[in-house]
Design a protein around this motif. Structure first.
Motif, PDB file in Angstrom:
ATOM      1  N   ARG A  55      66.780  11.525   6.733  1.00 32.11           N
ATOM      2  CA  ARG A  55      67.036  11.110   8.119  1.00 32.11           C
ATOM      3  C   ARG A  55      66.145  11.883   9.091  1.00 32.11           C
ATOM      4  O   ARG A  55      65.517  11.300   9.977  1.00 32.11           O
ATOM      5  CB  ARG A  55      68.512  11.299   8.490  1.00 32.11           C
ATOM      6  CG  ARG A  55      68.818  10.849   9.911  1.00 32.11           C
ATOM      7  CD  ARG A  55      70.315  10.812  10.166  1.00 32.11           C
ATOM      8  NE  ARG A  55      70.990   9.848   9.327  1.00 32.11           N
ATOM      9  CZ  ARG A  55      71.104   8.555   9.602  1.00 32.11           C
ATOM     10  NH1 ARG A  55      70.580   8.069  10.707  1.00 32.11           N
ATOM     11  NH2 ARG A  55      71.735   7.744   8.776  1.00 32.11           N
ATOM     12  N   THR A  56      66.069  13.181   8.897  1.00 36.61           N
ATOM     13  CA  THR A  56      65.215  14.009   9.754  1.00 36.61           C
ATOM     14  C   THR A  56      63.767  13.566   9.638  1.00 36.61           C
ATOM     15  O   THR A  56      63.055  13.465  10.642  1.00 36.61           O
ATOM     16  CB  THR A  56      65.349  15.499   9.363  1.00 36.61           C
ATOM     17  OG1 THR A  56      66.713  15.894   9.544  1.00 36.61           O
ATOM     18  CG2 THR A  56      64.444  16.378  10.187  1.00 36.61           C
ATOM     19  N   PRO A  91      76.186  13.247   3.154  1.00 40.12           N
ATOM     20  CA  PRO A  91      77.643  13.129   3.027  1.00 40.12           C
ATOM     21  C   PRO A  91      78.112  11.670   3.007  1.00 40.12           C
ATOM     22  O   PRO A  91      79.196  11.366   2.523  1.00 40.12           O
ATOM     23  CB  PRO A  91      78.187  13.847   4.263  1.00 40.12           C
ATOM     24  CG  PRO A  91      77.025  14.307   5.061  1.00 40.12           C
ATOM     25  CD  PRO A  91      75.771  13.950   4.347  1.00 40.12           C
ATOM     26  N   LYS A  92      77.300  10.754   3.498  1.00 42.01           N
ATOM     27  CA  LYS A  92      77.641   9.325   3.515  1.00 42.01           C
ATOM     28  C   LYS A  92      77.431   8.684   2.152  1.00 42.01           C
ATOM     29  O   LYS A  92      77.872   7.575   1.917  1.00 42.01           O
ATOM     30  CB  LYS A  92      76.784   8.586   4.533  1.00 42.01           C
ATOM     31  CG  LYS A  92      76.997   9.040   5.947  1.00 42.01           C
ATOM     32  CD  LYS A  92      76.038   8.338   6.876  1.00 42.01           C
ATOM     33  CE  LYS A  92      76.198   8.880   8.273  1.00 42.01           C
ATOM     34  NZ  LYS A  92      75.312   8.237   9.219  1.00 42.01           N
ATOM     35  N   ARG A  95      73.558   5.421  -1.139  1.00 41.60           N
ATOM     36  CA  ARG A  95      73.414   3.994  -0.820  1.00 41.60           C
ATOM     37  C   ARG A  95      73.555   3.737   0.681  1.00 41.60           C
ATOM     38  O   ARG A  95      72.734   3.052   1.283  1.00 41.60           O
ATOM     39  CB  ARG A  95      74.441   3.191  -1.610  1.00 41.60           C
ATOM     40  CG  ARG A  95      74.348   1.708  -1.413  1.00 41.60           C
ATOM     41  CD  ARG A  95      75.383   1.001  -2.312  1.00 41.60           C
ATOM     42  NE  ARG A  95      75.610  -0.353  -1.939  1.00 41.60           N
ATOM     43  CZ  ARG A  95      74.851  -1.372  -2.308  1.00 41.60           C
ATOM     44  NH1 ARG A  95      73.811  -1.158  -3.055  1.00 41.60           N
ATOM     45  NH2 ARG A  95      75.132  -2.594  -1.921  1.00 41.60           N
ATOM     46  N   GLN A  96      74.606   4.293   1.286  1.00 42.07           N
ATOM     47  CA  GLN A  96      74.837   4.098   2.721  1.00 42.07           C
ATOM     48  C   GLN A  96      73.719   4.731   3.551  1.00 42.07           C
ATOM     49  O   GLN A  96      73.245   4.144   4.521  1.00 42.07           O
ATOM     50  CB  GLN A  96      76.205   4.666   3.131  1.00 42.07           C
ATOM     51  CG  GLN A  96      76.555   4.427   4.584  1.00 42.07           C
ATOM     52  CD  GLN A  96      76.661   2.960   4.939  1.00 42.07           C
ATOM     53  OE1 GLN A  96      77.108   2.133   4.141  1.00 42.07           O
ATOM     54  NE2 GLN A  96      76.234   2.599   6.140  1.00 42.07           N
ATOM     55  N   GLU A  97      73.313   5.917   3.166  1.00 41.80           N
ATOM     56  CA  GLU A  97      72.238   6.604   3.903  1.00 41.80           C
ATOM     57  C   GLU A  97      70.941   5.792   3.848  1.00 41.80           C
ATOM     58  O   GLU A  97      70.252   5.628   4.855  1.00 41.80           O
ATOM     59  CB  GLU A  97      72.023   8.011   3.331  1.00 41.80           C
ATOM     60  CG  GLU A  97      71.007   8.834   4.085  1.00 41.80           C
ATOM     61  CD  GLU A  97      71.447   9.297   5.466  1.00 41.80           C
ATOM     62  OE1 GLU A  97      70.643   9.961   6.135  1.00 41.80           O
ATOM     63  OE2 GLU A  97      72.584   8.998   5.904  1.00 41.80           O
ATOM     64  N   LYS A  98      70.622   5.260   2.671  1.00 40.39           N
ATOM     65  CA  LYS A  98      69.406   4.471   2.520  1.00 40.39           C
ATOM     66  C   LYS A  98      69.457   3.225   3.397  1.00 40.39           C
ATOM     67  O   LYS A  98      68.485   2.887   4.077  1.00 40.39           O
ATOM     68  CB  LYS A  98      69.190   4.085   1.053  1.00 40.39           C
ATOM     69  CG  LYS A  98      67.877   3.383   0.799  1.00 40.39           C
ATOM     70  CD  LYS A  98      67.648   3.146  -0.685  1.00 40.39           C
ATOM     71  CE  LYS A  98      66.292   2.529  -0.939  1.00 40.39           C
ATOM     72  NZ  LYS A  98      66.045   2.301  -2.361  1.00 40.39           N
ATOM     73  N   LEU A  99      70.595   2.544   3.414  1.00 43.74           N
ATOM     74  CA  LEU A  99      70.755   1.356   4.256  1.00 43.74           C
ATOM     75  C   LEU A  99      70.566   1.685   5.732  1.00 43.74           C
ATOM     76  O   LEU A  99      69.886   0.961   6.468  1.00 43.74           O
ATOM     77  CB  LEU A  99      72.127   0.712   4.031  1.00 43.74           C
ATOM     78  CG  LEU A  99      72.321  -0.056   2.736  1.00 43.74           C
ATOM     79  CD1 LEU A  99      73.785  -0.458   2.565  1.00 43.74           C
ATOM     80  CD2 LEU A  99      71.426  -1.287   2.711  1.00 43.74           C
ATOM     81  N   GLU A 100      71.172   2.768   6.168  1.00 43.01           N
ATOM     82  CA  GLU A 100      71.055   3.167   7.575  1.00 43.01           C
ATOM     83  C   GLU A 100      69.618   3.537   7.933  1.00 43.01           C
ATOM     84  O   GLU A 100      69.119   3.173   8.997  1.00 43.01           O
ATOM     85  CB  GLU A 100      72.005   4.323   7.881  1.00 43.01           C
ATOM     86  CG  GLU A 100      73.457   3.900   7.916  1.00 43.01           C
ATOM     87  CD  GLU A 100      74.391   5.044   8.269  1.00 43.01           C
ATOM     88  OE1 GLU A 100      73.934   6.080   8.803  1.00 43.01           O
ATOM     89  OE2 GLU A 100      75.610   4.893   8.016  1.00 43.01           O
ATOM     90  N   LEU A 101      68.957   4.252   7.042  1.00 40.46           N
ATOM     91  CA  LEU A 101      67.572   4.647   7.310  1.00 40.46           C
ATOM     92  C   LEU A 101      66.639   3.451   7.303  1.00 40.46           C
ATOM     93  O   LEU A 101      65.699   3.386   8.112  1.00 40.46           O
ATOM     94  CB  LEU A 101      67.115   5.701   6.303  1.00 40.46           C
ATOM     95  CG  LEU A 101      67.815   7.048   6.423  1.00 40.46           C
ATOM     96  CD1 LEU A 101      67.318   8.009   5.352  1.00 40.46           C
ATOM     97  CD2 LEU A 101      67.623   7.651   7.807  1.00 40.46           C
TER      98      LEU A 101
END
Length: 193
Positions: A55-56, A91-92, A95-101
């Protein structure tokens, strides 16, 4: 006295390629040299975004691309090479982190090229006979790469990449890695058909 016609120069399309580290930057420069050999009108800015969470890195790459566009003109295309193994630290959940990014990158017209699980795994899949290998983590990716490429070391230099890899290896990987294939299409290394 007659004046000759002024030469016209084709303006090169500027491409932003964010990289996690120096090895990825060398890889970007390697790709840039391939575009030069193919006489493509591309000017690739390979920029080290530095570490941190995915994310950073995405946020930093978006900011750096915006800054680069203000200073030197807009980018025709923007992409970021990222290691997928770091997604598991979210912490998400990966899979969720990848989708958001992916969503964040799309909103900023940037393509994310996920290196599975890291740059060594990405390089490994360039090598003939290794295209379908999927090392579970970076330690295994590095060990598998060293079996195929005993003199590999970080940070890898452009010349070493040129001695080991060529357009054929890149095109083979592009057929398997959709985001990488899209990147190569956008910069003109692969036909759009």
């Amino acid at each position: 006295m007659t004046l000759g016609r002024a030469k016209t120069f084709e303006r090169r399309k500027r491409v932003f390629l964010g990289c996690e580290g120096e090895s990825e930057r060398s890889y970007g420069r390697f790709l840039s040299r391939i575009t030069e050999r193919k006489s493509l009108s591309i000017s690739m800015d390979t920029v080290v975004v530095n570490g941190g969470s995915p994310r950073t890195m995405v946020q930093r790459a978006i900011s750096m691309a915006r800054e680069g566009a203000v200073k030197r003109g807009r980018y025709f295309f923007k992409a970021l090479l990222l290691d997928s193994d770091k997604l598991a630290e979210s912490p998400k959940g990966a899979r969720q982190e990848k989708l958001e990014l992916e969503g964040l990158a799309i909103r900023h017209n940037m393509l994310l090229i996920w290196q599975e699980p890291c740059h060594e795994g990405f390089l490994l899949r360039h090598i003939n006979g290794c295209h379908s290998l999927a090392p579970p983590d970076c330690k295994n990716a590095q060990a598998m790469l060293l079996k195929q490429w005993p003199d590999y070391s970080k940070p890898i230099q452009v010349k070493v990449l040129e001695d080991r890899l060529g357009l054929q290896e890149i095109l083979t990987l592009a057929r398997q890695e959709s985001s990488f294939g899209l990147f190569l299409k956008k910069i003109g290394c692969v036909d759009s058909s």
